[in-house]
Design a protein around this motif. Sequence first.
Motif, short mmCIF file in Angstrom:
data_model
loop_
_atom_site.label_atom_id
_atom_site.label_comp_id
_atom_site.label_asym_id
_atom_site.label_seq_id
_atom_site.Cartn_x
_atom_site.Cartn_y
_atom_site.Cartn_z
N GLU A 163 0.80 -1.23 0.00
CA GLU A 163 0.00 0.00 0.00
C GLU A 163 0.84 1.29 0.00
OE1 GLU A 163 -3.03 -0.32 3.01
OE2 GLU A 163 -3.90 -2.12 2.07
N ASN A 165 0.51 3.79 -1.73
CA ASN A 165 -0.30 4.97 -1.98
C ASN A 165 -0.86 5.58 -0.70
OD1 ASN A 165 -1.90 2.60 -1.86
ND2 ASN A 165 -3.63 3.66 -2.80
N ILE A 203 -1.53 -1.56 -4.16
CA ILE A 203 -2.25 -0.37 -3.70
C ILE A 203 -3.59 -0.74 -3.08
CG2 ILE A 203 -1.16 1.30 -5.24
CD1 ILE A 203 -3.52 0.81 -7.20
N CYS A 204 -4.10 0.18 -2.26
CA CYS A 204 -5.47 0.05 -1.75
C CYS A 204 -6.34 1.08 -2.47
CB CYS A 204 -5.50 0.24 -0.24
SG CYS A 204 -5.06 1.93 0.24
N ASP A 208 -6.46 5.19 -6.23
CA ASP A 208 -5.95 3.95 -6.82
C ASP A 208 -5.93 3.99 -8.35
OD1 ASP A 208 -8.75 4.06 -6.40
OD2 ASP A 208 -8.95 1.93 -6.78
N TRP A 211 -2.79 5.92 -9.40
CA TRP A 211 -1.60 5.15 -9.06
C TRP A 211 -1.39 3.98 -10.03
CZ3 TRP A 211 2.47 4.28 -5.56
CH2 TRP A 211 2.75 5.34 -4.70
N LEU A 212 -2.47 3.27 -10.29
CA LEU A 212 -2.34 2.11 -11.17
C LEU A 212 -1.97 2.54 -12.59
CD1 LEU A 212 -2.48 -0.91 -11.58
CD2 LEU A 212 -4.96 -0.71 -11.87
N THR A 230 -1.05 -6.23 -8.57
CA THR A 230 -1.68 -6.49 -7.28
C THR A 230 -2.35 -5.23 -6.75
OG1 THR A 230 0.29 -5.96 -5.96
CG2 THR A 230 0.05 -8.24 -6.71
N ARG A 231 -3.44 -5.45 -6.03
CA ARG A 231 -4.11 -4.37 -5.32
C ARG A 231 -4.89 -4.98 -4.15
NH1 ARG A 231 -8.51 -0.81 -7.13
NH2 ARG A 231 -8.74 -0.85 -4.86
N HIS A 232 -5.44 -4.11 -3.30
CA HIS A 232 -6.24 -4.53 -2.16
C HIS A 232 -7.65 -3.97 -2.30
CE1 HIS A 232 -2.19 -4.64 0.24
NE2 HIS A 232 -2.29 -5.60 -0.67
N SER A 263 -10.11 -1.36 -12.17
CA SER A 263 -8.69 -1.73 -12.21
C SER A 263 -8.41 -2.69 -13.37
CB SER A 263 -8.28 -2.38 -10.89
OG SER A 263 -8.32 -1.45 -9.83
N ILE A 280 -5.75 -9.87 -5.99
CA ILE A 280 -6.17 -9.06 -4.85
C ILE A 280 -5.48 -9.68 -3.63
CG2 ILE A 280 -8.11 -8.10 -3.58
CD1 ILE A 280 -7.94 -7.42 -6.63
#
Length: 508
Positions: A163, A165, A203-204, A208, A211-212, A230-232, A263, A280
């Motif tokens: 995370e 971000n 990232i969360c 987002d 950032w992505l 990957t992300r959350h 995303s 995720i």
Amino acid sequence: MKEITKVVVPQEAQLGFNNNAFFCVGTGRMGLALQKEYYEQLEFVQKDLQFSYIRGHGLFCDDMAVCKVYSEDGLKKVEYNFTYLDRVFDNYKQLGIKPFIELGFMPEELASGEQTIFYWKGNVTPPQDYAAWADLIQAVFHHWFVRYGREEVITWPVEVWNEPNLPGFWKDADMQEYFKLYEISVKAVKECDERIRVGGPAICGVDDERWLQEFLKFCSDFKVPLDFVTRHAYAADAPERIGHYDYQKLRDMNVFLHELKVSRDIIDSFCEYKGMEMHITEFNTSYSPDCPIHDTNLNAAYIAGLLHKMGDVCASYSYWTFGDVFEESGVAFTPFSGCFGLVANGQIPKPTYWAFHFFKQLGATALARNDNYIITKDEEGSLHGMLWNPVPLEAEPMEHKMEFTIALPLEDGEYVFITKLVDEDVCNPLKNWLDLGSPANPTKEQIALLRECARPQINTERFSVSQGIKAWEMNITLKKNALLYFKVQKIIPELDRGYQPDKNGYRL
């Protein structure tokens, strides 16, 4: 209030259904894996759910003692200690689970600053010397090659940081500094073995989309290796803090799922990344480790709806976390502390544990699915289904039942209909704990009772399908926040010579 759903299940229809819930599961920081109860909870989960990978923080934190800087002959030198790391990874291997590596946080003696996060003070500043950071990564991987074998280690995915971000997890949420960390980290890993798969940006859901987009543009423009994204994802609004606890309302499930779809679309907008895996690496309802909703039946029913849909756009989705040995905000005061885990301390499965257990039983071929159910067939022809009925906390205080009439296509023969029910009346250990007076430190007898209360209600029914009946109908009623798993299996009855059930009052 009742909602009635009629489901006519076709014989051979094959719908898309990607059940990726067991690829990975989350854990507290690496150092907690040295505790006895941590191991026992993971062993309990693995016997039943059999996750393939496990991901958590703290690989390089000081409590793991991996990296030490010392002075010799007026020079600063670095030495590595793999004692604790080996204990943790050896235990993972024994339990049949592989690490999904998260590179972080920063060892204090390599860090450029003193900013930390959590009760256990994980350092979240960039390295003061990126060459030393790269050396640390390579030293760990070369050690793993020797201990576990290169062909095994290359199967472990690697994620860079957590995370970034958020300014709490990465100093100033500095995007360009994270891109530098990612580039140096991925190149250090690839120098060990090109086949190791590395991804980010972990990232969360805060800024987002930007950032992505910028992360993928950076990797594309500068030809930085990227094997997966990957992300959350969390589903709760801002919390209300009362005492030790955070109270949060859940977002509409479609809002949560739309965030993932956005995303996915951003990834696919880059021609070189179109179709790339999106993992995720954390998801749950609340992002707080002190949110009582995690212990409830509502959490289980809501998570069931997510498990049903997330595979439509995600290569995997890692529930955060498998157990409640967890210390982000400190040591829990009670066994039901609102922590993330599927299993409460005392080895008490929570209702959400059964959501995963039921999804594990489903067949590979989906015959019918909707927002509140899925019905599947396995290779032997047995039918498996799952139904759920989440009711938001803010709903009107009245009954919210769902009624299902499900018509199943069955050939002639004898069958058994098995149901496993989890609802607020029959599998609600949180309620039972409150009924006991919410003891902060339950006795052995109380723990044993809570474990007994934390199991689904099981029912079986035998029936026959005779010539001329094209579909057998079953009627199911779900109370609010209930989950139900069913199986319909053809049987060949066998009775011992002289055994007559009707003489004992049983009518078959």
